[in-house]
Design an enzyme around this catalytic site. Structure first.
Site, PDB file in Angstrom:
ATOM      1  N   GLY A  14     -13.310   4.362  10.237  1.00  0.00           N
ATOM      2  CA  GLY A  14     -11.787   4.390  10.709  1.00  0.00           C
ATOM      3  C   GLY A  14     -11.456   5.984  10.767  1.00  0.00           C
ATOM      4  N   ASN A  15     -10.512   6.380  10.612  1.00  0.00           N
ATOM      5  CA  ASN A  15     -10.148   7.876  10.313  1.00  0.00           C
ATOM      6  C   ASN A  15     -10.889   8.410   9.177  1.00  0.00           C
ATOM      7  OD1 ASN A  15      -8.864  10.430  11.227  1.00  0.00           O
ATOM      8  ND2 ASN A  15      -6.770   9.541  11.239  1.00  0.00           N
ATOM      9  N   GLY A  16     -10.939   7.841   7.985  1.00  0.00           N
ATOM     10  CA  GLY A  16     -11.609   8.080   6.975  1.00  0.00           C
ATOM     11  C   GLY A  16     -12.980   6.817   7.329  1.00  0.00           C
ATOM     12  N   ASN A  52       0.841  -1.041   0.046  1.00  0.00           N
ATOM     13  CA  ASN A  52       0.012  -0.089  -0.100  1.00  0.00           C
ATOM     14  C   ASN A  52       0.930   1.087   0.027  1.00  0.00           C
ATOM     15  OD1 ASN A  52      -1.955   2.029   0.416  1.00  0.00           O
ATOM     16  ND2 ASN A  52      -2.740   0.965   2.240  1.00  0.00           N
ATOM     17  N   ARG A  64     -10.923   8.328  20.325  1.00  0.00           N
ATOM     18  CA  ARG A  64     -10.590   8.227  21.762  1.00  0.00           C
ATOM     19  C   ARG A  64     -10.568   9.458  22.578  1.00  0.00           C
ATOM     20  NH1 ARG A  64      -6.292   3.695  19.966  1.00  0.00           N
ATOM     21  NH2 ARG A  64      -6.153   5.477  18.373  1.00  0.00           N
ATOM     22  N   GLU A  83      -8.062  -5.745   4.812  1.00  0.00           N
ATOM     23  CA  GLU A  83      -7.939  -5.296   3.373  1.00  0.00           C
ATOM     24  C   GLU A  83      -6.776  -5.857   2.662  1.00  0.00           C
ATOM     25  OE1 GLU A  83      -8.427  -1.398   5.193  1.00  0.00           O
ATOM     26  OE2 GLU A  83      -9.537  -0.749   3.036  1.00  0.00           O
ATOM     27  N   HIS A 108     -17.575   1.386   7.749  1.00  0.00           N
ATOM     28  CA  HIS A 108     -16.355   1.087   7.829  1.00  0.00           C
ATOM     29  C   HIS A 108     -15.907   2.504   8.588  1.00  0.00           C
ATOM     30  CE1 HIS A 108     -11.853   0.588   6.372  1.00  0.00           C
ATOM     31  NE2 HIS A 108     -11.945   1.815   6.792  1.00  0.00           N
ATOM     32  N   GLY A 168     -15.240   1.429  14.545  1.00  0.00           N
ATOM     33  CA  GLY A 168     -16.115   0.276  14.339  1.00  0.00           C
ATOM     34  C   GLY A 168     -15.927  -0.865  15.112  1.00  0.00           C
ATOM     35  N   GLU A 169     -14.575  -1.360  15.463  1.00  0.00           N
ATOM     36  CA  GLU A 169     -14.246  -2.655  15.710  1.00  0.00           C
ATOM     37  C   GLU A 169     -13.888  -2.369  17.405  1.00  0.00           C
ATOM     38  OE1 GLU A 169     -10.657  -3.790  13.643  1.00  0.00           O
ATOM     39  OE2 GLU A 169     -11.580  -3.499  11.786  1.00  0.00           O
ATOM     40  N   ASN A 170     -13.885  -1.093  17.843  1.00  0.00           N
ATOM     41  CA  ASN A 170     -13.345  -0.694  19.216  1.00  0.00           C
ATOM     42  C   ASN A 170     -14.233  -0.467  20.083  1.00  0.00           C
ATOM     43  OD1 ASN A 170     -10.497  -2.236  19.065  1.00  0.00           O
ATOM     44  ND2 ASN A 170     -10.391  -1.078  17.604  1.00  0.00           N
TER      45      ASN A 170
HETATM   46  P1  ADP Z   1      -7.307   4.771   9.222  1.00  0.00           P
HETATM   47  O1  ADP Z   1      -6.798   3.474   8.700  1.00  0.00           O
HETATM   48  O2  ADP Z   1      -8.479   5.461   8.427  1.00  0.00           O
HETATM   49  O3  ADP Z   1      -6.418   5.679   9.475  1.00  0.00           O
HETATM   50  P2  ADP Z   1      -8.284   3.310  11.941  1.00  0.00           P
HETATM   51  O4  ADP Z   1      -9.103   2.277  11.298  1.00  0.00           O
HETATM   52  O5  ADP Z   1      -7.078   3.088  12.382  1.00  0.00           O
HETATM   53  O6  ADP Z   1      -8.130   4.569  10.416  1.00  0.00           O
HETATM   54  O7  ADP Z   1      -9.234   4.074  12.736  1.00  0.00           O
HETATM   55  C1  ADP Z   1      -8.855   5.060  13.477  1.00  0.00           C
HETATM   56  C2  ADP Z   1     -10.074   5.541  14.375  1.00  0.00           C
HETATM   57  O8  ADP Z   1     -10.569   4.465  15.251  1.00  0.00           O
HETATM   58  C3  ADP Z   1      -9.680   6.769  15.390  1.00  0.00           C
HETATM   59  O9  ADP Z   1     -10.705   7.674  15.469  1.00  0.00           O
HETATM   60  C4  ADP Z   1      -9.318   5.879  16.669  1.00  0.00           C
HETATM   61  O10 ADP Z   1      -9.680   6.837  17.700  1.00  0.00           O
HETATM   62  C5  ADP Z   1     -10.171   5.029  16.642  1.00  0.00           C
HETATM   63  N1  ADP Z   1      -9.908   3.801  17.464  1.00  0.00           N
HETATM   64  C6  ADP Z   1     -10.671   3.509  18.476  1.00  0.00           C
HETATM   65  N2  ADP Z   1      -9.973   2.277  19.241  1.00  0.00           N
HETATM   66  C7  ADP Z   1      -8.795   1.927  18.413  1.00  0.00           C
HETATM   67  C8  ADP Z   1      -7.853   1.214  18.665  1.00  0.00           C
HETATM   68  N3  ADP Z   1      -8.022   0.359  19.564  1.00  0.00           N
HETATM   69  N4  ADP Z   1      -6.934   1.117  17.405  1.00  0.00           N
HETATM   70  C9  ADP Z   1      -6.977   1.987  16.682  1.00  0.00           C
HETATM   71  N5  ADP Z   1      -8.059   3.016  16.617  1.00  0.00           N
HETATM   72  C10 ADP Z   1      -8.840   2.854  17.501  1.00  0.00           C
END
Ligand code: ADP
Length: 397
Positions: A209-211, A7, A284, A383, A207, A332-334
């Protein structure tokens, strides 16, 4: 078969080397901070973990370092470059041309280059990774797996914008959607967990995440998704605004004496959870601030939940019904509190969370209660594994 998944982004190259026999990861890591003065390099195998700061100048040097480490006498996991059977690349934009992953030749490279118009931040570094690999692993087949492919099944009424039609014809302005590899993976997994044929279930995938993006997956096909021509549309994200009235752009241009580009930058990098809370783009940190009584942090969270709830309602209407809602990616996962906030008061749709099960972090789990008509799942996304699988399949055939 051993598959290297890459990636390559503008400032980082992430890699994982898979042994497809058991689908296990032999080595993974990344070169980050490309373009800065010093780069960070991490490399992890079952036996070793290396983190160091070094001078690694550009994508070419980055991939060379990765190759060296993979073949290193002490910490390596392969003997020579020929042990890698194929390289799978994440490519962000495949436009209308690619509804499937594809083996890369010169023509594909050219097309990815042309599509840089639509994804100026992403496609150029993706292509760079491909070109460097062509040199470094000269006889190894390379495959492109596109973030947009899974959403190519959107019906015309869902992907066209209400603009003069000529802009679609002239520039390809339409909804493409992103995170397709993730939406595809978790929707397929959800059907398996429900023990139902994929063609018979309607699933909403979130999904977060940050995005962040959502998709309505009807009978295995994406029929709606929240990101658009670019990843800016849709949900409120870490730093992106998501949906807004387009008139806000010229308004800000005028009142704040900004260029359109500067406003776009604000919408992409200074908005969303960060812009509203004024604290962080990290969910967080905002949750902690809200718990400590920070009102703007609470408002940011409420807005984030509200937008997703709105999309769940819309996607249920679009599909005619919903059998499952799936949460994936960092938040979404945490974040059980986020899932609970999003799905609060949705029993009218047949959605009931099991508060105990909803405590789960980063693990596949059914989190809806026994009498919930709609199944709610946490499914960690993967992914890289999907890219490895699709690469293997194309190379085998
Ligand atoms: P991306 O891949 O789009 O950068 P992630 O999927 O890593 O993003 O998700 C980041 C988001 O998930 C942040 O807002 C973060 O606060 C939240 N988050 C909550 N718990 C966790 C964790 N245990 N690990 C990573 N991100 C977490």
């Amino acid at each position: 078969m051993k598959i290297l998944v890459l990636n390559s982004g503008s400032s980082s190259i992430k890699f994982q080397l898979f042994d497809m026999a058991e689908e296990n990861v032999l080595a993974k890591g990344q070169v980050s901070r490309i373009g800065n003065e010093e780069q960070k390099f991490s490399y992890e195998t079952e036996a070793n973990e290396i983190d160091k700061t070094d001078q690694i100048d550009g994508h070419g040097a980055g991939l060379e370092v990765i190759k060296e480490y993979l073949m290193d006498d002490e910490v390596g996991v392969i003997e020579n470059a020929e042990d890698i059977d194929a390289v799978g690349h994440r490519v962000v934009h495949g436009g209308e041309k690619y509804s499937e992953s594809t083996i890369i030749d010169r023509e594909v490279e050219e097309k990815i280059d042309q599509l840089s118009d639509l994804a100026p931040l992403h496609n150029p570094p993706n292509l760079k990774g491909i070109k460097v690999c062509r040199e470094l692993f000269s006889n190894t087949p390379q495959v492109a797996v596109f973030d947009t492919s899974f959403h190519q099944t959107l019906p015309r009424k869902a992907y066209l914008y209400g603009l003069p039609y000529e802009y679609y014809e002239k520039y390809g302005i339409r909804r493409y959607g992103f995170h397709g590899t993730s939406h595809k993976y978790v929707s397929r997994r959800a059907a398996q967990l429900m023990d139902k044929p994929l063609t018979e279930v309607n699933i909403i995938t979130c999904h977060l995440g940050n995005g962040a993006s959502m998709a309505a997956v009807k009978g295995g096909k994406s029929v709606e998704t929240s990101m658009g021509l670019t990843p800016l549309e849709g949900l409120i994200m870490g730093t992106r605004s998501g949906d807004l009235d387009p008139s806000i752009v010229p308004f800000l241009v005028e009142r704040e004496s900004l260029t359109a580009k500067e406003v776009e930058d604000i919408l992409n990098k200074k908005s969303g959870l960060l812009g509203v809370s004024g604290i962080s783009n990290d969910y967080r940190e905002i949750r902690r601030a809200a718990r400590d009584g920070n009102e703007r942090a609470q408002t940011a969270l409420d807005m984030f939940y509200h937008r997703i709830k709105k999309y769940i309602g819309a996607y249920t209407a679009v599909m005619g019904s919903v059998d499952a809602v799936v949460f994936t990616a960092g938040c979404g996962e945490n974040e059980g509190a986020a899932r609970a906030g999003i799905l609060s008061s949705m029993s009218y749709l047949g959605i009931e969370l099991d508060p105990e099960a909803n405590k789960v972090k980063s693990e596949e789990k059914l989190i809806s209660s026994g009498d919930s008509a709609v199944q709610v799942y946490v499914i960690p996304t993967n992914e890289e594994l999907v890219i490895a699988r699709e690469t293997e399949e194309l190379v085998k055939n």
